[in-house]
Scaffold this active site. Structure first.
Site, PDB file in Angstrom:
ATOM      1  N   GLU A 150      -7.827  -7.858 -38.591  1.00 13.98           N
ATOM      2  CA  GLU A 150      -7.806  -6.427 -38.900  1.00 13.98           C
ATOM      3  C   GLU A 150      -6.922  -5.690 -37.900  1.00 13.98           C
ATOM      4  OE1 GLU A 150     -11.407  -5.127 -41.370  1.00 13.98           O
ATOM      5  OE2 GLU A 150     -11.943  -4.944 -39.282  1.00 13.98           O
ATOM      6  N   HIS A 153     -15.844  -6.105 -34.379  1.00  9.07           N
ATOM      7  CA  HIS A 153     -15.009  -5.144 -35.119  1.00  9.07           C
ATOM      8  C   HIS A 153     -14.290  -4.257 -34.107  1.00  9.07           C
ATOM      9  CE1 HIS A 153     -13.852  -1.757 -37.613  1.00  9.07           C
ATOM     10  NE2 HIS A 153     -13.981  -2.555 -38.660  1.00  9.07           N
ATOM     11  N   GLY A 204     -13.284  -1.475 -45.825  1.00 11.55           N
ATOM     12  CA  GLY A 204     -14.063  -0.338 -45.356  1.00 11.55           C
ATOM     13  C   GLY A 204     -14.166   0.724 -46.435  1.00 11.55           C
ATOM     14  N   GLY A 205     -13.324   1.754 -46.315  1.00 10.13           N
ATOM     15  CA  GLY A 205     -13.387   2.916 -47.205  1.00 10.13           C
ATOM     16  C   GLY A 205     -13.512   2.583 -48.682  1.00 10.13           C
ATOM     17  N   GLY A 250      -8.601   2.327 -41.753  1.00 13.21           N
ATOM     18  CA  GLY A 250      -8.970   3.709 -42.068  1.00 13.21           C
ATOM     19  C   GLY A 250      -7.799   4.672 -42.028  1.00 13.21           C
TER      20      GLY A 250
HETATM   21  P1  PGA Z   1     -10.680   0.303 -44.038  1.00 17.09           P
HETATM   22  O1  PGA Z   1     -11.629  -0.411 -42.951  1.00 17.09           O
HETATM   23  O2  PGA Z   1     -10.667  -0.579 -45.239  1.00 17.09           O
HETATM   24  O3  PGA Z   1     -11.317   1.634 -44.295  1.00 17.09           O
HETATM   25  O4  PGA Z   1      -9.325   0.417 -43.407  1.00 17.09           O
HETATM   26  C1  PGA Z   1     -11.621  -1.800 -42.785  1.00 17.09           C
HETATM   27  C2  PGA Z   1     -12.593  -2.179 -41.690  1.00 17.09           C
HETATM   28  O5  PGA Z   1     -12.673  -1.471 -40.687  1.00 17.09           O
HETATM   29  O6  PGA Z   1     -13.297  -3.200 -41.789  1.00 17.09           O
END
Ligand code: PGA
Length: 261
Positions: A172, A100, A238-239, A178
């Site tokens: 990603e 990640h 993530g969020g 984020g």
């Molecule tokens: P996010 O994070 O959806 O909060 O942007 C994705 C991740 O880091 O896997």
């Protein structure tokens, strides 16, 4: 046919109590979905919460899988603070996020270490989710493709076609993680296509069967458009995975998409 999948990356959030409530809420929300809206779903709590989550998930009728966010490259030994892949498997984990961007950026993980971690996860009989992605600066200088292919190639070199065939890839873009800023479906598709083309150079079946997930500010409101892209097979979230209703709506989007066509 590629499987469709949505993974919730809880990052360093939660508590035993909060996780219990979130898992119950998610199970209920997923149950309310129609058959056509069902997709494979995996959640990734912090490692110290895995055993409790596994126990709760075992008692639920739904099929929410359990993943880990990180793993040691080593099988065992004097590695203070690390957790071996076999230990994660013992806790009920079947899938592990590897490389990640937060691990790469904040904890200095390079391609070689990430590739060793992919191998460690495979050796323990679990599925690695190899995360790749470029920074904003790299995108602006036109390096996106070379960066993600370099990251993919490092893993290919280490575990071969056979190892990648048992893996999942997640694109990603770091600038979208984020930040609330999502790659447009076209931007994401372009990179997914490049990754799949690289897999096809190695082996046509590998390209046809390897799920490539998109991650970076996926929400219920943008999931349909992202997952409708031909080379996007689901999401790494993530969020939005910390909200049961929002996350289940994303799961429903994944199931509805023609991603695995
Ligand atoms: P996010 O994070 O959806 O909060 O942007 C994705 C991740 O880091 O896997």
């Amino acid at each position: 046919m590629r499987r469709k999948l949505v993974i919730g990356n809880w990052k360093m959030h939660g508590s035993l109590e909060a996780n219990h409530a979130l898992i119950s809420g998610l199970a209920k929300a997923l149950e309310r979905l129609s058959e056509a809206d069902k997709t494979q779903v995996v959640i990734c709590p912090v490692s110290v919460h895995l055993a409790a989550a596994a126990q709760q998930l075992n008692g639920l009728p739904g099929q929410i899988g359990l993943g880990a966010q990180n793993v040691s490259h080593a099988a065992s030994g004097a590695y203070t603070g690390e957790v071996a892949a076999s230990m994660l498997a013992e806790a009920g984990v079947t899938l592990v996020l590897v490389g990640h961007s937060e691990r790469r950026e904040l904890f200095g993980e390079g391609d070689a270490l990430v590739a060793d971690k992919v191998a460690a996860v495979l050796d323990a009989g679990m599925t690695p989710v190899l995360c790749v992605g470029e920074s904003l600066a790299q995108r602006q200088t036109g390096e996106t493709e070379s960066v993600v292919l370099r990251q993919l190639n490092a893993a290919v070199q280490r575990v071969g076609v056979e190892g990648i065939a048992r893996s999942i890839v997640a694109y990603e873009p770091i600038w979208a993680i984020g930040t609330g800023e999502t790659a447009t479906p076209e931007q994401a598709q372009e990179v997914h296509e490049a990754l799949r083309k690289r897999l096809a150079e190695l082996d046509e079946d590998l390209a046809a069967n390897t799920p490539i997930l998109y991650g970076g500010s996926v929400k219920a409101s943008n999931a349909d458009a992202l997952f409708a892209q031909p080379d996007i097979d689901g999401g790494l979230v993530g969020g939005a995975s910390l909200d049961a209703e929002e996350f289940s709506a994303i799961c429903a989007s994944s199931a509805r998409s023609g991603a695995s066509a």
